[in-house]
Design a protein around this motif. Structure first.
Motif, PDB file in Angstrom:
ATOM      1  N   LEU A 102       0.829  -1.194   0.000  1.00 49.53           N
ATOM      2  CA  LEU A 102       0.000   0.000   0.000  1.00 49.53           C
ATOM      3  C   LEU A 102       0.872   1.256   0.000  1.00 49.53           C
ATOM      4  O   LEU A 102       1.702   1.441   0.892  1.00 49.53           O
ATOM      5  N   LEU A 103       0.673   2.103  -1.008  1.00 47.46           N
ATOM      6  CA  LEU A 103       1.429   3.343  -1.146  1.00 47.46           C
ATOM      7  C   LEU A 103       0.473   4.519  -1.040  1.00 47.46           C
ATOM      8  O   LEU A 103      -0.570   4.536  -1.681  1.00 47.46           O
ATOM      9  N   GLY A 104       0.829   5.512  -0.241  1.00 47.76           N
ATOM     10  CA  GLY A 104      -0.029   6.674  -0.043  1.00 47.76           C
ATOM     11  C   GLY A 104      -1.126   6.355   0.959  1.00 47.76           C
ATOM     12  O   GLY A 104      -1.047   5.387   1.719  1.00 47.76           O
ATOM     13  N   GLY A 105      -2.152   7.174   0.959  1.00 47.38           N
ATOM     14  CA  GLY A 105      -3.260   6.966   1.878  1.00 47.38           C
ATOM     15  C   GLY A 105      -2.956   7.519   3.256  1.00 47.38           C
ATOM     16  O   GLY A 105      -1.828   7.899   3.557  1.00 47.38           O
ATOM     17  N   PRO A 106      -3.967   7.560   4.120  1.00 50.17           N
ATOM     18  CA  PRO A 106      -3.788   8.097   5.474  1.00 50.17           C
ATOM     19  C   PRO A 106      -3.003   7.136   6.361  1.00 50.17           C
ATOM     20  O   PRO A 106      -3.464   6.032   6.643  1.00 50.17           O
ATOM     21  N   ARG A 107      -1.830   7.540   6.789  1.00 54.55           N
ATOM     22  CA  ARG A 107      -0.958   6.662   7.587  1.00 54.55           C
ATOM     23  C   ARG A 107      -1.531   6.380   8.973  1.00 54.55           C
ATOM     24  O   ARG A 107      -1.185   5.387   9.594  1.00 54.55           O
ATOM     25  N   ASP A 108      -2.422   7.243   9.483  1.00 57.24           N
ATOM     26  CA  ASP A 108      -3.024   6.970  10.781  1.00 57.24           C
ATOM     27  C   ASP A 108      -4.035   5.811  10.692  1.00 57.24           C
ATOM     28  O   ASP A 108      -4.315   5.145  11.680  1.00 57.24           O
ATOM     29  N   VAL A 109      -4.564   5.557   9.504  1.00 63.15           N
ATOM     30  CA  VAL A 109      -5.496   4.445   9.278  1.00 63.15           C
ATOM     31  C   VAL A 109      -4.735   3.193   8.863  1.00 63.15           C
ATOM     32  O   VAL A 109      -5.071   2.079   9.276  1.00 63.15           O
ATOM     33  N   ARG A 121      -5.536   1.865  -7.092  1.00 61.74           N
ATOM     34  CA  ARG A 121      -5.222   1.188  -8.355  1.00 61.74           C
ATOM     35  C   ARG A 121      -3.882   0.462  -8.237  1.00 61.74           C
ATOM     36  O   ARG A 121      -2.972   0.916  -7.560  1.00 61.74           O
ATOM     37  N   VAL A 122      -3.783  -0.664  -8.917  1.00 59.26           N
ATOM     38  CA  VAL A 122      -2.558  -1.464  -8.948  1.00 59.26           C
ATOM     39  C   VAL A 122      -1.589  -0.818  -9.932  1.00 59.26           C
ATOM     40  O   VAL A 122      -1.967  -0.439 -11.036  1.00 59.26           O
ATOM     41  N   GLU A 123      -0.327  -0.673  -9.526  1.00 58.88           N
ATOM     42  CA  GLU A 123       0.744  -0.118 -10.368  1.00 58.88           C
ATOM     43  C   GLU A 123       1.911  -1.106 -10.383  1.00 58.88           C
ATOM     44  O   GLU A 123       2.927  -0.891  -9.727  1.00 58.88           O
ATOM     45  N   GLN A 132       8.848  -6.331  -1.053  1.00 56.16           N
ATOM     46  CA  GLN A 132       7.796  -7.307  -1.313  1.00 56.16           C
ATOM     47  C   GLN A 132       6.500  -6.614  -1.707  1.00 56.16           C
ATOM     48  O   GLN A 132       6.329  -5.421  -1.494  1.00 56.16           O
ATOM     49  N   GLY A 133       5.586  -7.387  -2.299  1.00 55.58           N
ATOM     50  CA  GLY A 133       4.266  -6.892  -2.636  1.00 55.58           C
ATOM     51  C   GLY A 133       4.188  -6.196  -3.981  1.00 55.58           C
ATOM     52  O   GLY A 133       5.164  -5.653  -4.474  1.00 55.58           O
ATOM     53  N   THR A 134       2.999  -6.229  -4.585  1.00 58.68           N
ATOM     54  CA  THR A 134       2.710  -5.505  -5.822  1.00 58.68           C
ATOM     55  C   THR A 134       2.232  -4.113  -5.429  1.00 58.68           C
ATOM     56  O   THR A 134       1.300  -3.979  -4.627  1.00 58.68           O
ATOM     57  N   PRO A 135       2.846  -3.044  -5.965  1.00 58.25           N
ATOM     58  CA  PRO A 135       2.451  -1.691  -5.571  1.00 58.25           C
ATOM     59  C   PRO A 135       0.965  -1.411  -5.848  1.00 58.25           C
ATOM     60  O   PRO A 135       0.447  -1.725  -6.914  1.00 58.25           O
ATOM     61  N   PHE A 136       0.296  -0.835  -4.858  1.00 58.55           N
ATOM     62  CA  PHE A 136      -1.115  -0.459  -4.932  1.00 58.55           C
ATOM     63  C   PHE A 136      -1.213   0.965  -4.388  1.00 58.55           C
ATOM     64  O   PHE A 136      -0.958   1.217  -3.216  1.00 58.55           O
ATOM     65  N   VAL A 137      -1.546   1.928  -5.274  1.00 57.65           N
ATOM     66  CA  VAL A 137      -1.640   3.334  -4.881  1.00 57.65           C
ATOM     67  C   VAL A 137      -3.017   3.565  -4.264  1.00 57.65           C
ATOM     68  O   VAL A 137      -4.044   3.418  -4.925  1.00 57.65           O
ATOM     69  N   VAL A 138      -3.026   3.923  -2.993  1.00 57.15           N
ATOM     70  CA  VAL A 138      -4.266   4.108  -2.237  1.00 57.15           C
ATOM     71  C   VAL A 138      -4.810   5.517  -2.468  1.00 57.15           C
ATOM     72  O   VAL A 138      -4.096   6.501  -2.299  1.00 57.15           O
ATOM     73  N   THR A 139      -6.081   5.593  -2.873  1.00 57.63           N
ATOM     74  CA  THR A 139      -6.737   6.901  -3.023  1.00 57.63           C
ATOM     75  C   THR A 139      -7.661   7.176  -1.846  1.00 57.63           C
ATOM     76  O   THR A 139      -7.952   8.335  -1.552  1.00 57.63           O
ATOM     77  N   ALA A 140      -8.129   6.144  -1.158  1.00 58.01           N
ATOM     78  CA  ALA A 140      -8.986   6.297   0.013  1.00 58.01           C
ATOM     79  C   ALA A 140      -8.858   5.066   0.895  1.00 58.01           C
ATOM     80  O   ALA A 140      -8.637   3.962   0.398  1.00 58.01           O
ATOM     81  N   ALA A 141      -8.993   5.259   2.207  1.00 53.39           N
ATOM     82  CA  ALA A 141      -8.916   4.131   3.146  1.00 53.39           C
ATOM     83  C   ALA A 141      -9.715   4.461   4.398  1.00 53.39           C
ATOM     84  O   ALA A 141      -9.777   5.617   4.818  1.00 53.39           O
ATOM     85  N   HIS A 142     -10.332   3.437   4.970  1.00 52.31           N
ATOM     86  CA  HIS A 142     -11.003   3.606   6.255  1.00 52.31           C
ATOM     87  C   HIS A 142     -11.014   2.268   6.980  1.00 52.31           C
ATOM     88  O   HIS A 142     -10.929   1.211   6.365  1.00 52.31           O
TER      89      HIS A 142
END
Length: 144
Positions: A102-109, A121-123, A132-142
């Motif tokens: 997970l890349l980006g997104g709210p680090r407190d969540v 979206r997967v990048e 490790q892991g397939t990069p996934f750019v986070v636009t929203a999280a809760h």
């Protein structure tokens, strides 16, 4: 005779070095490279727009920014939603969910051990420092 044996190689080295050092000086025509490309002779012009100030974000007019901890709009075309429990990666600061980094997104969540739902979206071609892991750019999280 001995002096002549030492002087001739030394003179040859000096001539070779001065010939190499003289290339490109004097404004002559550049020698084409084997591929036919010409060497770059000028610096690119800098971008006239100044970078944004540190700690600020520029948002284009009409674009809604997501609120921390949750999406403010439905996912766009091509967006993917994942849910599950987050795991810490092998590198500090790396967080994984079901094999996605997970890349980006709210680090407190997005903390290891939290149960979340993320949209993004997967990048797969993106370079990261995590091992490790397939990069996934986070636009929203809760949290879920």
């Amino acid at each position: 005779m001995r002096t002549l044996r030492l002087a001739v190689p030394a003179l040859a080295v000096c001539v070779a070095l001065s010939a190499c050092g003289g290339q490109g000086v004097g404004g002559g025509t550049p020698t084409p490279t084997p591929t036919g490309a010409q060497p770059v002779t000028s610096q690119p012009t800098p971008d006239p727009t100044p970078p944004p100030a540190t700690g600020t974000t520029t948002v284009p007019p009409g674009v809604k920014t997501p609120k921390p901890g949750g999406p403010s709009t439905p996912p766009g075309v091509g967006a993917t939603t994942l849910s599950g429990t987050l795991q810490g990666g092998v590198e500090p600061g790396c967080v994984l969910l079901d094999g996605y980094l997970l890349l980006g997104g709210p680090r407190d969540v997005l903390t290891p051990g939290a149960r979340v739902e993320v949209t993004g979206r997967v990048e797969p071609g993106m370079m990261t420092t995590c091992q490790q892991g397939t990069p996934f750019v986070v636009t929203a999280a809760h949290r879920s």
